[in-house]
Design an enzyme around this catalytic site. Structure first.
Site, short mmCIF file in Angstrom:
data_model
loop_
_atom_site.label_atom_id
_atom_site.label_comp_id
_atom_site.label_asym_id
_atom_site.label_seq_id
_atom_site.Cartn_x
_atom_site.Cartn_y
_atom_site.Cartn_z
N SER A 1 0.42 -1.26 0.16
CA SER A 1 -0.06 0.17 -0.06
C SER A 1 1.43 1.17 0.26
CB SER A 1 -0.80 0.18 1.19
OG SER A 1 -1.35 0.73 1.81
N TYR B 1 -1.63 0.73 10.76
CA TYR B 1 -2.05 -0.35 8.89
C TYR B 1 -0.12 -0.08 8.62
CZ TYR B 1 -3.91 -0.86 3.85
OH TYR B 1 -3.78 -1.03 2.86
#
Length: 258
Positions: free
Chosen positions: A143, A156
């Protein structure tokens, strides 16, 4: 540059987290490209339905229910193969958006176990099979959170930084072996479940993530990117590919229409 046709020994592609979103879209694209895709996820009904869909379209697919955080189950899964051509480590996800001061340690632990240890488990178990193919590819779907921080995302972000470092280090460690290591780092992607899962099913909070953004990326956009990288000629390694929608300049700079 032409798409490389996978040789017989490397036509099996394992896709984790294939029950929805990017994983499901990637399985479809790799099947179209000539791979026999092995769909793994915890939701048996979802991957079985997808396998049936892919097969009905004239391609090859097999469903295998699997929790990537269960190392014993992963090792057993790996025994089913002599060779594997492609491993797409897509299983992951985000939980919560609390600041560091009040973040839930259990959510942090779950994110690390899925995004990092899950990737480690599959990669370790299948690396000998990828080697044996003579032309293997490991894909880590990380990501943009693995490359830059943002407020409310530390758990995250930490997990995706771990996934990024895993891919980068593995590439150094296996250079000279017939296995490529590709990292695909998507930015804002609108799928049916990502934001909804992150906010515990709160549809209002999930909708605000994409509010005013005319065209976030879709799962198909990311799947196309993964399939393109995987189907380059064997000597071509796409080390890192960051893909964002045009409206997103960074994790914290997004153009939103009023």
């Amino acid at each position: 540059m032409a798409t490389a046709v996978p040789p017989a020994a490397s036509r099996i592609a394992v896709v984790t987290g294939a029950s929805s979103g990017i994983g499901a879209a990637t399985a479809r694209r790799l099947a179209e490209a000539g791979y026999r895709v092995v769909l793994t996820a915890r939701r048996k009904d979802r991957i079985e339905a997808l396998a049936e869909e892919i097969t009905a379209a004239g391609h090859q697919a097999t469903a295998y229910p699997l929790d990537v955080t269960d190392r014993a189950a992963v090792d057993e899964f790996a025994t089913a193969f002599k060779t594997v051509g492609v491993l797409v480590n897509n299983a992951g996800g985000a939980l919560g958006a609390d600041p560091v001061a009040t973040g839930d340690p259990d959510q942090w632990r779950t994110m690390y176990e899925t995004n990092v240890l899950g990737t480690l488990n599959l990669t370790q178990a299948l690396l000998p099979k990828l080697d044996a193919s003579g032309d293997g590819t490991v894909v880590v779907v990380s990501s943009t959170a693995g490359h830059a921080t943002y407020e409310g995302g530390a758990g995250y972000v930490a997990a995706k930084h771990g996934a990024h470092v895993l891919a980068e280090t593995l590439r150094l460690e296996i250079v000279g072996r017939p296995v490529r290591v590709i990292e695909i780092a998507p930015g804002m992607v609108r799928t049916d479940e990502f934001a909804l899962t992150r906010f515990g099913g709160d549809t209002e909070k999930a909708a605000k993530v994409y509010q005013g953004v005319a065209d976030p990326l879709t799962a198909d956009d990311v799947a196309d990117t993964i399939a393109w990288a995987v189907t380059r000629p064997p000597h071509v390694n796409i080390d890192l590919l960051v893909v964002r929608p045009r409206a997103q300049a960074s994790n914290t700079k997004v153009h939103r229409e009023p």
